[in-house]
Design an enzyme around this catalytic site. Structure first.
Site, PDB file in Angstrom:
ATOM      1  N   HIS A  19      -2.563  -3.356  -3.659  1.00 50.43           N
ATOM      2  CA  HIS A  19      -3.078  -2.178  -3.068  1.00 50.43           C
ATOM      3  C   HIS A  19      -4.416  -2.534  -2.688  1.00 50.43           C
ATOM      4  O   HIS A  19      -4.928  -1.870  -1.676  1.00 50.43           O
ATOM      5  CB  HIS A  19      -3.396  -1.234  -4.166  1.00 50.43           C
ATOM      6  CG  HIS A  19      -2.207  -0.498  -5.004  1.00 50.43           C
ATOM      7  ND1 HIS A  19      -1.729  -0.389  -6.279  1.00 50.43           N
ATOM      8  CD2 HIS A  19      -0.988  -0.327  -4.626  1.00 50.43           C
ATOM      9  CE1 HIS A  19      -0.661  -0.105  -6.647  1.00 50.43           C
ATOM     10  NE2 HIS A  19      -0.060   0.030  -5.462  1.00 50.43           N
ATOM     11  N   ARG A  92       6.194  -4.878   1.031  1.00 56.90           N
ATOM     12  CA  ARG A  92       6.422  -6.223   0.118  1.00 56.90           C
ATOM     13  C   ARG A  92       7.425  -6.925   0.580  1.00 56.90           C
ATOM     14  O   ARG A  92       7.495  -8.202   0.792  1.00 56.90           O
ATOM     15  CB  ARG A  92       6.481  -6.048  -1.361  1.00 56.90           C
ATOM     16  CG  ARG A  92       5.006  -5.702  -1.811  1.00 56.90           C
ATOM     17  CD  ARG A  92       5.231  -5.162  -2.991  1.00 56.90           C
ATOM     18  NE  ARG A  92       5.732  -3.769  -3.089  1.00 56.90           N
ATOM     19  CZ  ARG A  92       6.029  -2.909  -4.169  1.00 56.90           C
ATOM     20  NH1 ARG A  92       5.295  -3.422  -5.406  1.00 56.90           N
ATOM     21  NH2 ARG A  92       6.302  -1.805  -4.258  1.00 56.90           N
TER      22      ARG A  92
END
Ligand code: ADP
Length: 153
Positions: A19, A92
């Site tokens: 993050h 991802r």
């Protein structure tokens, strides 16, 4: 030129190095980023919203272009309230892509003036998820290389 503001929405239960990397790299694209912790009453979280916000604030304490906020309800409504024209999300893998592109389509339908911007995750963080970190915390595994040092459960 008006300043570009992006909302980076998420649960951040807890915040991970993945993050933080998205926010730091996002700052090269946007003038300001509002990290927006979505409070969803139906979702069970390990850490309280206050704790998750505190960690986030400590991590970005010295970054004046980052704000940490909490919101309830639709992300596009929060963006409108804060005059943000961009939603920032990290990807991802293909599973993230399938899920995120669907949400982005819905959000565009709700408000075509808000653009979702995807950032490809850094290779070294691609295996990190809050779910894995939570499991390591619960089962007493070493999670220290997956989260910023400010995260101290
Ligand atoms: P949500 O519950 O809304 O998916 P998360 O807190 O899990 O919220 O994630 C917030 C955003 O951060 C999402 O866009 C997610 O794809 C992205 N993200 C999560 N983990 C990583 C990582 N390791 N690297 C890059 N981005 C990530």
């Amino acid at each position: 030129m008006p300043s570009t503001i992006a909302v980076f929405p998420g649960t951040f239960d807890p915040v991970t190095l993945g993050h933080v990397d998205i926010v730091r790299r996002g700052l090269t694209l946007f003038d300001r980023i509002i990290i927006a912790l979505g409070v969803n009453t139906s979702k069970k979280n390990l850490f309280s919203p206050e704790q998750r916000m505190d960690w986030m604030r400590n991590i970005f304490e010295k970054e004046s272009r980052v704000e940490v906020a909490q919101y309830e309800g639709l992300t596009v409504n929060f963006c409108r309230e804060r005059n943000a024209h961009f939603i920032l999300r990290g990807l991802r893998n293909g599973i993230d892509f399938d899920y995120e592109s669907h949400i982005a389509q819905v959000n565009r339908k709700l408000d075509p003036g808000i653009e979702t911007v995807f950032m490809n995750c850094a290779a070294e963080y691609s295996y990190i998820s809050s779910t894995i970190v939570r499991d390591l915390i619960i089962y007493k595994g070493d999670y220290s290389s997956l989260v910023p040092s400010e995260v101290k459960p």
